[in-house]
Design a protein around this motif. Structure first.
Motif, mmCIF file in Angstrom:
data_model
loop_
_atom_site.group_PDB
_atom_site.id
_atom_site.type_symbol
_atom_site.label_atom_id
_atom_site.label_comp_id
_atom_site.label_asym_id
_atom_site.label_seq_id
_atom_site.Cartn_x
_atom_site.Cartn_y
_atom_site.Cartn_z
ATOM 1 N N ILE A 158 -0.619 2.788 8.242
ATOM 2 C CA ILE A 158 -1.051 2.431 9.598
ATOM 3 C C ILE A 158 0.211 2.274 10.434
ATOM 4 N N LYS A 159 0.158 2.705 11.676
ATOM 5 C CA LYS A 159 1.359 2.698 12.521
ATOM 6 C C LYS A 159 1.809 1.268 12.823
ATOM 7 N N GLU A 160 3.127 1.131 12.933
ATOM 8 C CA GLU A 160 3.747 -0.178 13.182
ATOM 9 C C GLU A 160 3.192 -0.844 14.446
ATOM 10 N N GLN A 161 3.092 -0.069 15.531
ATOM 11 C CA GLN A 161 2.626 -0.629 16.798
ATOM 12 C C GLN A 161 1.170 -1.088 16.711
ATOM 13 N N GLU A 190 0.845 -1.203 0.000
ATOM 14 C CA GLU A 190 0.000 0.000 0.000
ATOM 15 C C GLU A 190 0.879 1.252 0.000
ATOM 16 N N ALA A 191 1.949 1.234 0.805
ATOM 17 C CA ALA A 191 2.868 2.376 0.883
ATOM 18 C C ALA A 191 3.561 2.604 -0.456
ATOM 19 N N LEU A 192 4.004 1.521 -1.092
ATOM 20 C CA LEU A 192 4.688 1.636 -2.376
ATOM 21 C C LEU A 192 3.740 2.134 -3.453
ATOM 22 N N ARG A 247 -9.051 6.832 12.041
ATOM 23 C CA ARG A 247 -8.977 7.131 10.599
ATOM 24 C C ARG A 247 -8.476 5.920 9.821
ATOM 25 N N ALA A 248 -7.479 5.200 10.407
ATOM 26 C CA ALA A 248 -6.957 3.990 9.767
ATOM 27 C C ALA A 248 -8.036 2.905 9.740
#
Length: 372
Positions: free
Chosen positions: A239-242, A227-229, A266-267
């Protein structure tokens, strides 16, 4: 300090053609990296000792002349602390500057710490104090101010005399080949393509999870990276790693559960359904398809004692060579070496940094004697 601003293809062709007549050129980039996965290129600085050019990548669409310069093996490209610059080149132009040497690495071979900044070196070697107030400027906004342009130009203008001063000393101490090897190693590392299938191994605390939890974390981390790519978005802005770790740890499938565990609403609104589908699918996997438990090096028998012996050997090499201990072998590099032995059975395809080039000659063989 005179410079020209290059905004047209014809100007770029002329500038790059002249630069290719030089044996060495200075290169730098200005970029922005706040929310994006890849750095956003805002400006390229090029100096061949006579002509200093500030190339505007937002007005030129055909960069063929510049790419040909990057690939011209007869021209040495000099940069400083260029890790992210290399990512910029790969992402923007599909290649890296080659051959290349990094003056931060050259300085490390003269006993400086590995992260010594450009301004500190210019002050020490050239007696010039640089104004670094524009380092956090928005380089993709237009127009650029005169102050920004002067700041950018100075980065390559002073890199020229700094490089030659460092070169004379590095060569006198017989470290020039090693500096080139280390710059090549940096290019190899920065040139690696992200592997979404292994993204879960980079999630902090993944080692704490059981196999059935890793079976959830792995596809979640793969999805997040893809998704990031696809959206060119920094991983934590997907979305945050934790939060990803919590979803895998507790097998969260319902929006309310996710919110209770601290996942950003929001995520949840944006990705909740997709995440739930991934979790459900992962839970249906047979046990023999679950990823192996992640083994931490520090949990191997005798890790602390062995690591201390290796570190002591590196300190001896540092005293003998005059180079900083952390430059010779960081904790990460020593762990990479131990993983190579304990986890990968000395696989030649995974050769660690300390068993290559100048490090192998300086102390790598001694590390092997300790392990034997």
């Amino acid at each position: 300090m005179e410079y020209q601003i290059v905004t047209e293809l014809a100007e770029l062709e002329s500038v790059c053609s002249k630069a290719r007549e030089s044996d060495v050129v200075m290169l730098d980039t200005e970029f922005v990296r706040i929310r994006t996965f890849y750095p956003k290129l805002g400006l390229i600085q090029l100096y061949d000792g006579e002509q200093l050019s500030l190339i505007d990548p937002l007005t030129i669409s055909d960069f063929t002349p510049f790419i040909e310069l990057l690939k011209d093996t007869s021209v040495l490209k000099v940069l400083h602390a260029c890790g992210e610059d290399l990512e910029v080149f790969v992402n923007s132009f599909g290649c890296m500057p080659f051959p290349m040497v990094d003056t931060q690495i050259m300085a490390a071979f003269l006993g400086h710490g590995l992260s010594t900044g450009f301004a500190a070196l210019v002050d020490e070697y050239l007696g010039v104090e640089l104004d670094k107030s524009e380092s956090r400027a928005d380089w993709v906004a237009r127009p650029l101010t005169d102050k920004q342009l002067d700041y950018a130009a100075a980065d390559v203008y002073y890199l020229w005399p700094l490089y030659f001063k460092l070169f004379a000393q590095v060569e006198a101490k017989d470290w020039w080949d090693a500096a080139q090897q280390e710059s090549d190693l940096l290019m190899q590392k920065r040139g690696k393509t992200p592997n979404p299938e292994k993204a879960y191994l980079e999630i902090k605390g993944a080692w704490q999870l059981k196999r059935k939890q890793l079976a959830i974390l792995k596809p979640l981390a793969t999805w997040r990276m893809n998704e990031a790519l696809k959206r060119d978005l920094a991983l934590n802005f997907v979305i945050k790693e934790q939060e990803l770790w919590s979803i895998a740890r507790y097998a969260l499938k319902k929006p309310k559960q996710m919110e209770e565990e601290g996942v950003d609403p929001r995520a949840i609104r944006r990705h909740g359904e997709r995440i739930a589908a991934i979790v459900k699918h992962a839970q249906q996997l047979p046990e023999d398809e679950h990823p192996d438990k992640i083994e931490r090096l520090m949990d191997f028998p005798g890790y602390k004692q062995v690591f201390k012996k290796l570190k002591d050997e590196v300190k001896k090499a540092a005293q003998h060579s005059g180079l900083a201990t952390e430059f010779l072998a960081s904790k990460k590099q020593l762990n990479q070496y131990l993983s190579w032995i304990w986890k990968y059975d000395r696989d030649p395809a995974r050769l660690p940094d300390v068993m290559q080039g100048w490090r192998l000659e300086l102390f790598g063989q001694n590390l092997d004697k300790i392990m034997d």
